[in-house]
Design an enzyme around this catalytic site. Structure first.
Site, PDB file in Angstrom:
ATOM      1  N   ASP A  32       0.827  -1.203   0.000  1.00 48.35           N
ATOM      2  CA  ASP A  32       0.000   0.000   0.000  1.00 48.35           C
ATOM      3  C   ASP A  32       0.863   1.255   0.000  1.00 48.35           C
ATOM      4  O   ASP A  32       2.082   1.205   0.189  1.00 48.35           O
ATOM      5  CB  ASP A  32      -0.916   0.001   1.224  1.00 48.35           C
ATOM      6  N   TYR A  61       6.768  -9.920   7.095  1.00 45.36           N
ATOM      7  CA  TYR A  61       6.684  -8.476   7.302  1.00 45.36           C
ATOM      8  C   TYR A  61       7.222  -8.119   8.677  1.00 45.36           C
ATOM      9  O   TYR A  61       7.249  -8.949   9.593  1.00 45.36           O
ATOM     10  CB  TYR A  61       5.230  -8.000   7.231  1.00 45.36           C
TER      11      TYR A  61
END
Length: 252
Positions: A55, A117
């Site tokens: 994003d 992540y």
């Protein structure tokens, strides 16, 4: 007739100035900038396929993409030269680390077996962490956050952490790591899974932070996940603290 070859790129990028990885209208993205540089380098239209999407404002310390190129004179000994030339064409916040051949059916997205992540939080104002970590001044109960994170392993359907109206066939993911690690000046959340839903990591972090603040109980994770309702989970935390850190393939 020129032979079509499939190539993989390993890259990293600072996502601050980009509206994510994937090309979109009226916004600058990492993929758009990379495709333009590759097309200039090889004097042909190049369209990459990424290992996933990030994003707006999200960073990647490791990211892979593949592309096809028709070229007879694509020699392995020239790859270091191609790499140097490509990095010279790219802006300072995108760096290509490797360029290498793969099988014609290799796929940067579908062949990935695990993704990892990190989410970074710091507790005191620090100009060197601006846009790279979330400034969170509240005291957090990391033991409670880690206990709640361990409950994620009991589930596979994470609809409650997914952005609404996404076009996916399933919201099932297998999480293999979910752990908060205390650093000198903050926290890092490590999470790994075979796949992630859109906005999933930021929603998980937001939910765990609410537990760390004492605003929700550890056991609330069960109700949140079983509800499959995004409105029951925590608010998405800022994108600046999120990093895609590792992509694993069976052949790399």
């Amino acid at each position: 007739m020129q032979q079509q070859q499939r190539l993989f790129l390993e890259l990293s990028y600072n996502g601050t100035n980009y509206h994510g990885w994937q090309i979109q209208p009226n916004a600058v993205t990492v993929q758009e900038v990379l495709d333009k540089a590759l097309s200039t380098l090889f004097r042909a239209k190049v369209e990459t396929v990424g290992c996933g999407r990030t994003d707006t404002g999200v960073h990647a310390s490791q990211f892979f993409a593949h592309f096809d190129l028709e070229a007879e004179d694509l020699l392995d000994q020239r790859f270091p030269q191609y790499l140097n030339s490509l990095n010279a064409l790219l802006p300072f916040d995108i760096a290509v680390k490797r360029l290498f051949r793969v099988a014609s059916n290799a796929h940067a997205r579908f062949d990935a077996t695990q993704r990892s992540y990190e989410y970074h939080i710091h507790h005191q104002k620090n100009p060197f962490k601006h846009n790279f970590s979330w400034l969170m001044k509240d005291d957090l109960d990391t033991d409670a956050m880690n206990l709640a994170a361990s409950l994620l392993f009991q589930y596979t359907d994470f609809s409650c952490f997914s952005k609404s109206h996404t076009q996916v066939f399933t919201n099932n993911c297998k999480i293999t790591r979910a752990e908060w690690v205390v650093t000198n000046d903050g926290l890092i959340f490590h999470v790994s899974a075979d796949r992630f839903l859109r906005n999933m990591v930021r929603a998980i972090v937001g939910t765990l932070v609410e537990i760390g603040r004492g605003k929700a109980a550890v056991e609330s994770i069960h109700q949140i996940i079983e509800s499959k309702d995004r409105s029951n989970a925590g608010t998405s935390v800022p994108a600046c603290g999120l990093y895609l850190t590792k992509i694993e393939y069976p052949y790399l």
